[in-house]
Design a protein around this motif. Structure first.
Motif, PDB file in Angstrom:
ATOM      1  N   GLU A   1       0.828  -1.205   0.000  1.00 31.44           N
ATOM      2  CA  GLU A   1       0.000   0.000   0.000  1.00 31.44           C
ATOM      3  C   GLU A   1       0.866   1.261   0.000  1.00 31.44           C
ATOM      4  OE1 GLU A   1      -3.498  -0.158   2.715  1.00 31.44           O
ATOM      5  OE2 GLU A   1      -2.879  -2.245   3.013  1.00 31.44           O
ATOM      6  N   ILE A   2       1.953   1.232   0.762  1.00 36.80           N
ATOM      7  CA  ILE A   2       2.877   2.371   0.772  1.00 36.80           C
ATOM      8  C   ILE A   2       3.473   2.567  -0.620  1.00 36.80           C
ATOM      9  CG2 ILE A   2       5.079   3.233   1.678  1.00 36.80           C
ATOM     10  CD1 ILE A   2       4.449   1.631   4.258  1.00 36.80           C
ATOM     11  N   ILE A   3       3.949   1.483  -1.202  1.00 36.77           N
ATOM     12  CA  ILE A   3       4.606   1.558  -2.510  1.00 36.77           C
ATOM     13  C   ILE A   3       3.617   2.028  -3.581  1.00 36.77           C
ATOM     14  CG2 ILE A   3       5.683   0.148  -4.322  1.00 36.77           C
ATOM     15  CD1 ILE A   3       6.892  -1.533  -1.927  1.00 36.77           C
ATOM     16  N   TRP A   4       2.376   1.540  -3.528  1.00 41.66           N
ATOM     17  CA  TRP A   4       1.374   1.966  -4.503  1.00 41.66           C
ATOM     18  C   TRP A   4       1.143   3.472  -4.415  1.00 41.66           C
ATOM     19  CZ3 TRP A   4      -3.446   4.331  -4.296  1.00 41.66           C
ATOM     20  CH2 TRP A   4      -4.183   4.315  -5.488  1.00 41.66           C
ATOM     21  N   HIS A   5       1.021   3.994  -3.210  1.00 36.54           N
ATOM     22  CA  HIS A   5       0.818   5.442  -3.057  1.00 36.54           C
ATOM     23  C   HIS A   5       2.055   6.218  -3.521  1.00 36.54           C
ATOM     24  CE1 HIS A   5      -2.621   4.358  -0.394  1.00 36.54           C
ATOM     25  NE2 HIS A   5      -3.106   5.494  -0.860  1.00 36.54           N
ATOM     26  N   GLN A   6       3.250   5.671  -3.257  1.00 39.66           N
ATOM     27  CA  GLN A   6       4.463   6.324  -3.755  1.00 39.66           C
ATOM     28  C   GLN A   6       4.428   6.397  -5.280  1.00 39.66           C
ATOM     29  OE1 GLN A   6       8.301   4.282  -3.312  1.00 39.66           O
ATOM     30  NE2 GLN A   6       9.224   6.206  -2.621  1.00 39.66           N
ATOM     31  N   GLN A   7       3.973   5.341  -5.909  1.00 37.95           N
ATOM     32  CA  GLN A   7       3.882   5.314  -7.372  1.00 37.95           C
ATOM     33  C   GLN A   7       2.834   6.295  -7.906  1.00 37.95           C
ATOM     34  OE1 GLN A   7       3.074   1.147  -7.883  1.00 37.95           O
ATOM     35  NE2 GLN A   7       5.244   0.570  -7.866  1.00 37.95           N
ATOM     36  N   GLN A   8       1.851   6.652  -7.070  1.00 37.15           N
ATOM     37  CA  GLN A   8       0.834   7.638  -7.467  1.00 37.15           C
ATOM     38  C   GLN A   8       1.290   9.070  -7.208  1.00 37.15           C
ATOM     39  OE1 GLN A   8      -1.594   5.950  -9.063  1.00 37.15           O
ATOM     40  NE2 GLN A   8      -0.399   4.209  -8.293  1.00 37.15           N
ATOM     41  N   GLY A   9       2.515   9.235  -6.705  1.00 29.04           N
ATOM     42  CA  GLY A   9       3.053  10.578  -6.511  1.00 29.04           C
ATOM     43  C   GLY A   9       3.258  11.007  -5.086  1.00 29.04           C
ATOM     44  N   ALA A  10       3.010  10.127  -4.133  1.00 27.98           N
ATOM     45  CA  ALA A  10       3.167  10.497  -2.725  1.00 27.98           C
ATOM     46  C   ALA A  10       4.632  10.575  -2.326  1.00 27.98           C
ATOM     47  CB  ALA A  10       2.453   9.487  -1.828  1.00 27.98           C
ATOM     48  N   ASP A  11       4.933  11.504  -1.427  1.00 25.79           N
ATOM     49  CA  ASP A  11       6.209  11.508  -0.727  1.00 25.79           C
ATOM     50  C   ASP A  11       6.086  10.449   0.365  1.00 25.79           C
ATOM     51  OD1 ASP A  11       8.739  12.240   0.055  1.00 25.79           O
ATOM     52  OD2 ASP A  11       8.132  14.071   1.085  1.00 25.79           O
ATOM     53  N   ALA A  12       6.897   9.397   0.295  1.00 24.69           N
ATOM     54  CA  ALA A  12       6.676   8.209   1.127  1.00 24.69           C
ATOM     55  C   ALA A  12       7.608   8.182   2.337  1.00 24.69           C
ATOM     56  CB  ALA A  12       6.868   6.943   0.300  1.00 24.69           C
ATOM     57  N   PHE A  13       7.044   7.836   3.486  1.00 23.13           N
ATOM     58  CA  PHE A  13       7.779   7.746   4.752  1.00 23.13           C
ATOM     59  C   PHE A  13       7.511   6.379   5.384  1.00 23.13           C
ATOM     60  CE2 PHE A  13       7.168  12.164   3.932  1.00 23.13           C
ATOM     61  CZ  PHE A  13       8.208  12.855   4.530  1.00 23.13           C
ATOM     62  N   VAL A  14       8.583   5.722   5.823  1.00 21.96           N
ATOM     63  CA  VAL A  14       8.466   4.450   6.544  1.00 21.96           C
ATOM     64  C   VAL A  14       9.289   4.551   7.821  1.00 21.96           C
ATOM     65  CG1 VAL A  14       8.948   1.979   6.511  1.00 21.96           C
ATOM     66  CG2 VAL A  14       8.083   3.103   4.451  1.00 21.96           C
ATOM     67  N   GLY A  15       8.621   4.385   8.946  1.00 19.14           N
ATOM     68  CA  GLY A  15       9.304   4.448  10.233  1.00 19.14           C
ATOM     69  C   GLY A  15       9.472   3.068  10.837  1.00 19.14           C
ATOM     70  N   ILE A  16      10.647   2.800  11.350  1.00 18.07           N
ATOM     71  CA  ILE A  16      10.881   1.571  12.119  1.00 18.07           C
ATOM     72  C   ILE A  16      10.731   1.946  13.589  1.00 18.07           C
ATOM     73  CG2 ILE A  16      12.478  -0.296  12.668  1.00 18.07           C
ATOM     74  CD1 ILE A  16      11.437  -0.302   9.774  1.00 18.07           C
TER      75      ILE A  16
END
Length: 432
Positions: free
Chosen positions: A88-103
């Protein structure tokens, strides 16, 4: 009804409609027509609910800035449930989102008692490596909570607006709950809101893809974001029934209302504590002006975070998927042939006898093997529909479906693990 949702324990929700009634989550299918080329989770109603996703669909459709953010507590093996969020994160990134993933190593340290070293090892070697292998682009942001000064500083600021009563109502905290556990909850809110800080482009819609068990974090964050903002805009009506807007100060410096009154087109009336806008009805432009003034005076002007909620995968033997029961889940790092054998041992929705199966048909909605195909292994909707129809009509028996799913699972894991090896050599591209 009083349903309780706990983000730190395994949860099975049998009736997702209760979440609409109890917590105000909205059904996602109403938004589906607005989304171009939706993800299969959206098409198949695996993503079943949302909060404020209309802001995200508007941003995607009109080329406006938006972000996607989610996180992972480094608590063990990465499995298919984690893969769902990553996709879901990757799909939104592909739609133009600035993507953030926190550990969420602060969370794992405070809630699970894991050492910082163990958190980092699991975070990199399990979660981040698979995230990159699945297609996360290096333009995105991957970070550990303990390393992010922005997250830690914002958590401190948000803590000034949070209190024990609120945390207790949302999470069920008691007098026995450690302060670090409570701080980890506020840190989750900082994770969610920090993509809107100045260094990342300022206020913008941000979507958080999660399972329904994580909704307490969303509710807390939306409340804290509202408390942090300087202004509240209210729609009102005068004695003659004419509508107008009233911008009310919550914690704004003295000169801000005067500045707003001067900037907003049309007739405004300045009062102590609020300014009324009498003949300007463009709410979006009004909101833009209010946020600009708040930022100039040192505020945050947070946009309430949006969220999507996906159904949980059940365990391979039925019931809950549990990390303490290896046969209930499939890890992305386990032996592909061993995983295929797990699929062949999985619980199905077949009838007791072959005769009954042919006469009554199978029950794919109760089948963990069909669920693997639905969630993870079949991209083409027509192929999936054919499998479903063959099952309910009695034309396909469980052994055939198990063989198909096992073959697809083995193939996916083999390819994914090869991509993981490539991803390990690319960690430096992601600042790790």
């Amino acid at each position: 009804m009083n349903m309780k949702i706990d983000p730190w324990s395994a949860l099975s929700i049998d009736d997702y409609s209760k979440l609409f009634e109890e917590f105000g989550i909205l059904p996602f299918d109403q938004l589906l027509p607005e989304i171009k080329d939706p993800h299969r989770y959206m098409r198949r109603k695996i993503i079943f609910g949302h909060r404020g996703y209309d802001l995200i669909s508007d941003a995607m459709n009109n080329g406006k800035p938006f972000s996607v953010m989610s996180g992972f507590m480094p608590s063990g093996k990465i499995h298919l449930g984690h893969k769902m969020v990553m996709e879901e994160i990757i799909w939104h990134q592909q739609q133009g989102a600035d993507a953030f993933v926190g550990i969420a190593d602060r969370e794992a340290h405070s809630v699970r008692g894991f050492s910082w070293e163990r958190c980092r090892d699991i975070g990199v070697n399990e979660y981040i490596t698979s995230l990159i292998a699945l297609g996360f682009e290096p333009e995105g942001h991957i970070y550990f909570q303990s390393d992010s000064e922005q997250v830690k500083d914002l958590a401190f600021e948000l803590g000034s607006k949070a209190n024990f009563s609120e945390l207790s109502a949302i999470y069920g905290f008691t007098g026995e709950t450690s302060v670090s556990h409570m701080l980890s909850a506020v840190t989750q809110s900082a994770d969610i809101l920090h993509p809107q800080l100045d260094e990342f482009g300022g206020p913008k819609p941000t979507v958080i893809p999660v399972g329904a068990d994580q909704d307490p974090h969303i509710r807390l964050t939306r409340g804290l974001g509202h408390k942090m903002n300087m202004f509240k805009i209210e729609g009102r009506e005068d004695k003659k029934g004419r509508h107008y807007f009233s911008i009310r100060s919550k914690s704004a410096p003295e000169d801000t209302l005067k500045e707003l009154a001067e900037r907003i087109p049309g007739t405004t009336k300045l009062f102590e504590g609020h300014v009324d806008v009498l003949d300007f009805d463009n709410f979006e432009e009004l909101l833009k002006t209010v946020r600009a003034v708040e930022l100039e005076f040192g505020g945050y002007a947070f946009v309430p975070p949006s969220s999507t909620y996906h159904r949980f995968m059940s365990g391979l033997q039925g019931g809950k998927m549990s990390s303490s029961v290896p046969d209930s889940y499939i890890s992305l790092t386990e032996d592909p042939k061993g995983a295929a054998k797990k699929v062949k041992r999985a619980k199905t929705g077949g009838r007791i006898t072959l005769e009954e199966q042919k006469k009554l048909g199978g029950e794919p909605d109760k089948c963990s093997v069909y669920e693997l195909l639905l969630f993870n292994l079949v991209e083409d909707d027509e192929e999936l529909a054919q499998i479903y129809n063959d099952c309910v009509s009695g034309q396909k028996v469980c052994g055939n479906c198990k063989a198909l799913a096992a073959e697809k699972m083995e193939k996916f894991l083999k390819e994914h693990q090869e991509l993981r090896e490539v991803a390990k050599d690319r960690l430096d591209e992601y600042g790790l």
